[in-house]
Design an enzyme around this catalytic site. Structure first.
Site, PDB file in Angstrom:
ATOM      1  N   SER A   1       0.811  -1.224   0.042  1.00 18.16           N
ATOM      2  CA  SER A   1      -0.105  -0.056   0.040  1.00 18.16           C
ATOM      3  C   SER A   1       0.869   1.236  -0.092  1.00 18.16           C
ATOM      4  CB  SER A   1      -0.799  -0.095   1.163  1.00 18.16           C
ATOM      5  OG  SER A   1      -2.125   0.993   1.115  1.00 18.16           O
TER       6      SER A   1
ATOM      7  N   HIS B   1      -8.186  -4.973  -0.264  1.00 20.87           N
ATOM      8  CA  HIS B   1      -6.933  -4.391  -0.242  1.00 20.87           C
ATOM      9  C   HIS B   1      -5.892  -5.107   0.846  1.00 20.87           C
ATOM     10  CE1 HIS B   1      -4.199  -0.923  -0.322  1.00 20.87           C
ATOM     11  NE2 HIS B   1      -4.109  -1.079   0.835  1.00 20.87           N
TER      12      HIS B   1
ATOM     13  N   ASP C   1     -10.301  -3.365  -4.927  1.00 23.49           N
ATOM     14  CA  ASP C   1      -9.216  -2.160  -4.401  1.00 23.49           C
ATOM     15  C   ASP C   1      -9.038  -1.091  -5.286  1.00 23.49           C
ATOM     16  OD1 ASP C   1      -7.227  -0.644  -3.402  1.00 23.49           O
ATOM     17  OD2 ASP C   1      -5.712  -2.573  -3.105  1.00 23.49           O
TER      18      ASP C   1
END
Length: 330
Positions: A167, A300, A270
């Site tokens: 991320s 995610h 996501d």
């Protein structure tokens, strides 16, 4: 169920992995999303995602303080090869705002044990107290420390350094591969592992380049509101959003063509999915070797749920294999 603060939106429910739905309804639906309440540092004390695996036993664990941050090195058992252990610097996610040196230690310790490498977790400074460029500076500092001190500190082979992240950590890992080229002398990085990375901080739900932003605006965990909350915490000045130190996809072709081979893992549900895919396609067009994979029906945060979700374990296993293959190839 629908009146719970993190109830699954009806747009997303039929598309989600049923294994995930069961865990979400039992453990996450009642949680108040952090972006819906006033900011306080205690938000960081919220329980972590359920369903993560345990930290595995390695040869040694060493915490080291740097100028503005800390690193934690997981060191393999046994004697290092004559040239030293390969190294993976792995950077946690949390929107540059949440997370700590303990985040994803299970995954990082698995990398150490299964790939016989020193795996380094980075505890970078967090927003909003320390907005951009603090996290980028700390990432570069950690990379420089590994390169210049890794041999002495943990028997590292500093010519076999890989970087990775999840991320916001994937964002910082991609940026590290660009910044490393501009150092004097440049620091060689042999591989980048980008899991659900933030690649373009100008993306939005009205952006036709990345349909996943609109398609997944109501997804679980990282919905549009939460992603924009993270962005505004870390990047309070929109004038910086398109800078390559925030959005690596806008780096020059000359720099992008020289980044190391990449594994890019994105999740179907996501918002960040399509920018990760686009980055892989851009790198490929410039001659960089890229393996990209979309994890179906997945939101995610599956890497942190690898003990509970088959798709989470698959992502972790794929990522460990990708790093191991990269070390063997050099």
């Amino acid at each position: 169920m629908s009146d719970l603060p993190s109830a699954i939106h009806p747009d997303i429910l039929p598309r989600l992995d049923p294994e995930y739905v069961k865990i979400h309804n039992a453990h996450l639906a009642h949680r108040v999303p952090p972006h819906t309440i006033p900011w306080h540092p205690d938000i960081r004390k919220a329980p972590y995602i359920p369903g993560g695996s345990s930290v595995v036993t390695v040869g040694a664990v060493k915490d080291i303080s740097l100028q503005n941050c800390k690193i934690r090195a997981f060191i393999p058992e046994g004697s290092p090869p004559p040239e030293g252990w390969p190294v993976l610097l792995y950077i946690h996610g949390g929107g540059w705002t949440l997370g700590s040196i303990d985040t994803l230690n299970s995954f990082i310790s698995r990398q150490c044990k299964e790939n016989n490498c020193v795996s380094v977790a980075l505890d970078y400074r967090l927003a909003p107290e320390n907005p951009y460029p603090a996290a980028v500076e700390d990432t570069v500092d950690a990379l420089k420390f590994i390169y210049y001190n890794g041999k002495a500190e943990f028997n590292a082979n500093v010519n076999k350094i890989a970087v990775g992240g999840s991320s916001s950590g994937g964002n910082l890992a991609a940026i590290a591969c660009l910044k490393a080229q501009e150092l004097t002398p440049p620091i060689p990085i042999i591989f980048q592992l980008l899991l659900v990375p933030v690649i373009d901080n100008t993306a939005s739900v009205t952006d036709e380049r990345y349909p996943s932003w609109k398609e997944c605006r109501n997804t679980v965990w990282l919905c549009e509101g939460r992603m924009m909350w993270f962005r505004n915490m870390y990047l309070p000045d929109p004038a910086t959003w398109a800078e390559p130190d925030n959005s690596p996809i806008f780096a020059s072709d000359a720099l992008l063509a020289k980044v190391p081979p990449a594994y890019i893992g994105v999740c179907e549900l996501d918002p960040l999915r399509d920018e990760g895919i686009a980055y892989g396609e851009k790198l490929k067009s410039l001659g960089v070797k890229v393996e990209a994979k979309v994890y179906p029906r997945a939101p995610h945060q599956i890497l942190g749920m690898d003990a509970a979700l088959k798709v989470g374990k698959q992502q972790a296993d794929d990522a460990i294999k990708a790093v191991g293959d990269a070390f063997k190839a050099v």
